[in-house]
Design a protein around this motif. Structure first.
Motif, PDB file in Angstrom:
ATOM      1  N   PHE A   1      -3.815  16.930  -5.840  1.00 15.02           N
ATOM      2  CA  PHE A   1      -3.567  15.960  -5.001  1.00 15.02           C
ATOM      3  C   PHE A   1      -2.803  15.364  -4.057  1.00 15.02           C
ATOM      4  CE2 PHE A   1      -8.179  15.381  -6.760  1.00 15.02           C
ATOM      5  CZ  PHE A   1      -8.908  15.278  -5.803  1.00 15.02           C
ATOM      6  N   PHE A   2      -2.274  15.387  -3.447  1.00  8.17           N
ATOM      7  CA  PHE A   2      -1.011  14.938  -2.881  1.00  8.17           C
ATOM      8  C   PHE A   2      -0.590  13.197  -2.481  1.00  8.17           C
ATOM      9  CE2 PHE A   2      -0.164  19.113  -3.020  1.00  8.17           C
ATOM     10  CZ  PHE A   2       1.262  19.349  -3.179  1.00  8.17           C
ATOM     11  N   ALA A   3      -0.195  12.098  -2.666  1.00  9.37           N
ATOM     12  CA  ALA A   3       0.025  10.954  -2.230  1.00  9.37           C
ATOM     13  C   ALA A   3       0.252  10.810  -0.981  1.00  9.37           C
ATOM     14  CB  ALA A   3       0.985  10.380  -3.220  1.00  9.37           C
TER      15      ALA A   3
ATOM     16  N   VAL B   1       1.089  -1.411  -0.073  1.00 12.10           N
ATOM     17  CA  VAL B   1      -0.140   0.351  -0.104  1.00 12.10           C
ATOM     18  C   VAL B   1       1.144   1.271   0.083  1.00 12.10           C
ATOM     19  CG1 VAL B   1      -1.753   1.702   1.475  1.00 12.10           C
ATOM     20  CG2 VAL B   1      -1.434  -1.399   1.467  1.00 12.10           C
ATOM     21  N   GLN B   2       0.585   1.755  -1.166  1.00 14.60           N
ATOM     22  CA  GLN B   2       1.494   3.267  -1.207  1.00 14.60           C
ATOM     23  C   GLN B   2       1.260   3.950  -1.098  1.00 14.60           C
ATOM     24  OE1 GLN B   2       5.088   2.024  -3.892  1.00 14.60           O
ATOM     25  NE2 GLN B   2       3.348   1.321  -5.280  1.00 14.60           N
ATOM     26  N   GLY B   3       1.881   5.479  -1.151  1.00 19.31           N
ATOM     27  CA  GLY B   3       1.127   6.859  -0.920  1.00 19.31           C
ATOM     28  C   GLY B   3      -0.405   6.626  -1.700  1.00 19.31           C
ATOM     29  N   HIS B   4       0.305   6.556  -3.181  1.00 22.88           N
ATOM     30  CA  HIS B   4      -0.808   7.469  -4.003  1.00 22.88           C
ATOM     31  C   HIS B   4      -1.439   5.830  -4.266  1.00 22.88           C
ATOM     32  CE1 HIS B   4       1.541   4.521  -6.629  1.00 22.88           C
ATOM     33  NE2 HIS B   4       2.859   5.014  -6.199  1.00 22.88           N
ATOM     34  N   SER B   5      -1.436   4.985  -2.941  1.00 22.89           N
ATOM     35  CA  SER B   5      -2.931   3.762  -3.795  1.00 22.89           C
ATOM     36  C   SER B   5      -3.945   4.211  -3.468  1.00 22.89           C
ATOM     37  CB  SER B   5      -2.740   2.119  -2.832  1.00 22.89           C
ATOM     38  OG  SER B   5      -1.361   2.171  -3.009  1.00 22.89           O
ATOM     39  N   CYS B   6      -4.318   5.637  -2.385  1.00 21.25           N
ATOM     40  CA  CYS B   6      -5.502   6.078  -2.570  1.00 21.25           C
ATOM     41  C   CYS B   6      -6.386   6.657  -3.213  1.00 21.25           C
ATOM     42  CB  CYS B   6      -5.302   6.971  -1.327  1.00 21.25           C
ATOM     43  SG  CYS B   6      -4.960   6.644   0.169  1.00 21.25           S
TER      44      CYS B   6
ATOM     45  N   VAL C   1      -4.773  16.033   0.955  1.00 22.44           N
ATOM     46  CA  VAL C   1      -3.224  15.244   0.840  1.00 22.44           C
ATOM     47  C   VAL C   1      -3.795  13.568   2.006  1.00 22.44           C
ATOM     48  CG1 VAL C   1      -1.554  14.701   2.862  1.00 22.44           C
ATOM     49  CG2 VAL C   1      -2.000  17.519   1.702  1.00 22.44           C
ATOM     50  N   PHE C   2      -3.196  12.909   0.925  1.00 21.54           N
ATOM     51  CA  PHE C   2      -3.476  11.002   1.618  1.00 21.54           C
ATOM     52  C   PHE C   2      -2.477  11.201   2.047  1.00 21.54           C
ATOM     53  CE2 PHE C   2      -6.032  11.641  -2.152  1.00 21.54           C
ATOM     54  CZ  PHE C   2      -8.038  11.149  -2.118  1.00 21.54           C
TER      55      PHE C   2
END
Ligand code: G3P
Ligand code: MG
Length: 429
Positions: A280-282, A156-161, A322-323
């Protein structure tokens, strides 16, 4: 800068088994790490997402189940896990430094598998704010580096969201930036009309006035994805509907310039100045542990730089979403994924949506092993039960005593010690 939150999305759709997550956000409005930005109450909508099984889109859960089953082959009771706990590992500063394993991480991870079958014994995943690579490829790379079989669903990476935004931007023209292959990441999630900022900028002569002084070439034309090969008319007349910072930006100066162009012209370069497109930020890490001995500036530092410049040249403050950790939303999502990993590895069959078998499973403890108090430990503390935080001294945190503001439940030197602690604690009567 103001943060905008997306509305809840439909959590299950045709052919996909998507699990609902609790609705989070009160945490965000009071989150100290986000305190440089004010929250727009007009836009304070609830966060929600679906299971972020790290697979290439549009892989369904059923396909993922096959993937999981073929690996774990947990049909025999002897190889089933009985764990009532799970583990989330941070990557940078805990498992790896740059590309090098640290803290005896390969041996520590091997202990989570059955010796004789190689099947998973303890449900675990990697919960990183890093990225720039599709989850499937990252899982392969991690498997190579660590010597254990890691599945895409365990990454699960930052950008997975960003998957949770697919419905909203699936066919829209969007730009993506960051190290690695941001365009590929987004296209694998199912975004159909994405272009990297590198490619986008290349359509506009002189957009970067210092480009001639840069000795690197940002991208070879042959690497461009077919769908990004647009004509100059297509690009200059197509309004950018959203911008995504997928991973740490490489060329900060160029990216700040072009993002300011896009965000100040409602997505159409040279257009009138109006309300900005969504940004959007990961993740929002100010610093992180890379290969260099001391911390390096992360994606959060880039956000501050962009915000500072944008707010100096525009009347309206920059808005963004921000995610990533430390949002408790990320931890709840990780918990849902770990429940599925537990279900598949323990029961050896796919969970039917009506059974909600995995969603009813409750872990007594979920361990977050991280190196960054402001990100990993703060996140676990905010997420609350069943999260239990373990802070290592192999990354951002190096102190002897616990962190003063965000104290972890336990502080250890390395990830190997963290796994020792967990296995001992869990085997104790
Ligand atoms: O760019 C990577 C960094 O932001 C943090 O990664 O694994 O420590 O969450 P990690
Ligand atoms: Mg870290």
């Amino acid at each position: 800068m103001r943060f905008r939150f997306q509305p809840p999305i439909q959590l299950s759709s045709s052919g996909h088994h998507l699990l609902p997550l609790p609705t989070p956000p009160p945490f965000l409005s009071s989150s100290p790490s986000l305190s440089t930005c004010s929250i727009s109450h007009h836009h304070r909508l609830m966060f929600s997402t679906f299971l972020l099984l790290g697979t290439t889109t549009p892989m369904t859960l059923e396909k993922t189940a096959v993937n999981l089953l073929s690996f774990w082959n947990c049909h025999s009771s002897s190889s089933r896990c009985t764990s009532s706990f799970g583990i989330a590992f941070d990557i940078d500063g805990v498992i790896l430094r740059g590309q090098n394993p640290i803290g005896n991480s390969p041996a520590a991870l091997k202990r989570l598998y059955h010796d004789y079958s190689g099947n998973l014994k303890i449900p675990f995943l990697f919960l990183t704010n890093g990225g720039g690579t599709p989850e499937s490829r990252r899982a392969f790379e991690m498997s190579q580096l660590l010597g254990v079989k890691i599945l895409p669903s365990q990454v699960v990476q930052g950008h997975s969201c960003f998957r949770s935004l697919l419905k909203r931007f699936k066919n829209d023209f969007i730009v993506a930036t960051g190290k690695g292959e941001p365009e590929l990441v987004m296209s694998e999630y199912g975004f159909r009309n994405v272009i990297s900022l590198d490619d986008y900028a290349s359509y506009f002569d002189n957009i970067d006035p210092v480009a001639q002084y840069k000795s690197w070439k940002v991208k070879q034309e042959s690497n461009m994805l077919p769908f990004s090969m647009k004509s100059i008319q297509d690009v200059s007349l197509d309004r950018v509907k959203a911008a995504f910072i997928v991973s740490d930006p490489v060329d900060w100066g160029r990216d700040i310039q072009v993002l300011c162009d896009i965000l100040s012209s409602r997505g159409l370069l040279g257009g009138e100045e109006e309300h900005q497109p969504p940004l959007f930020f990961a993740a929002d890490d100010l610093q992180y542990q890379a290969a260099f001995p001391s911390e390096r500036l992360g994606i959060g530092a880039f956000r501050i730089a962009l915000e500072s410049v944008f707010n100096r040249i525009h009347d309206m403050p920059l808005e963004c979403t921000v995610f990533g950790k430390p949002n408790p939303f990320v931890f709840r999502n990780a918990e849902a994924i770990l429940r599925h990993i537990w279900a598949f590895s323990c029961h050896g069959n796919a969970i039917r949506p009506e059974d909600e078998d995995s969603s009813s499973h409750s872990f007594t403890t979920l361990y977050m092993i991280g190196d960054n108090p402001l990100v990993d430990i703060k996140g676990a503390l905010q997420a609350g039960h069943p999260w239990f935080s373990i802070l290592t001294r192999t990354g951002v945190f190096r102190q002897t005593e616990n962190h003063a503001e965000y104290p972890a439940d336990v502080v250890v030197d390395t990830v190997a010690e963290a796994v020792d602690f967990i296995l001992e604690r869990e085997s104790a009567p």
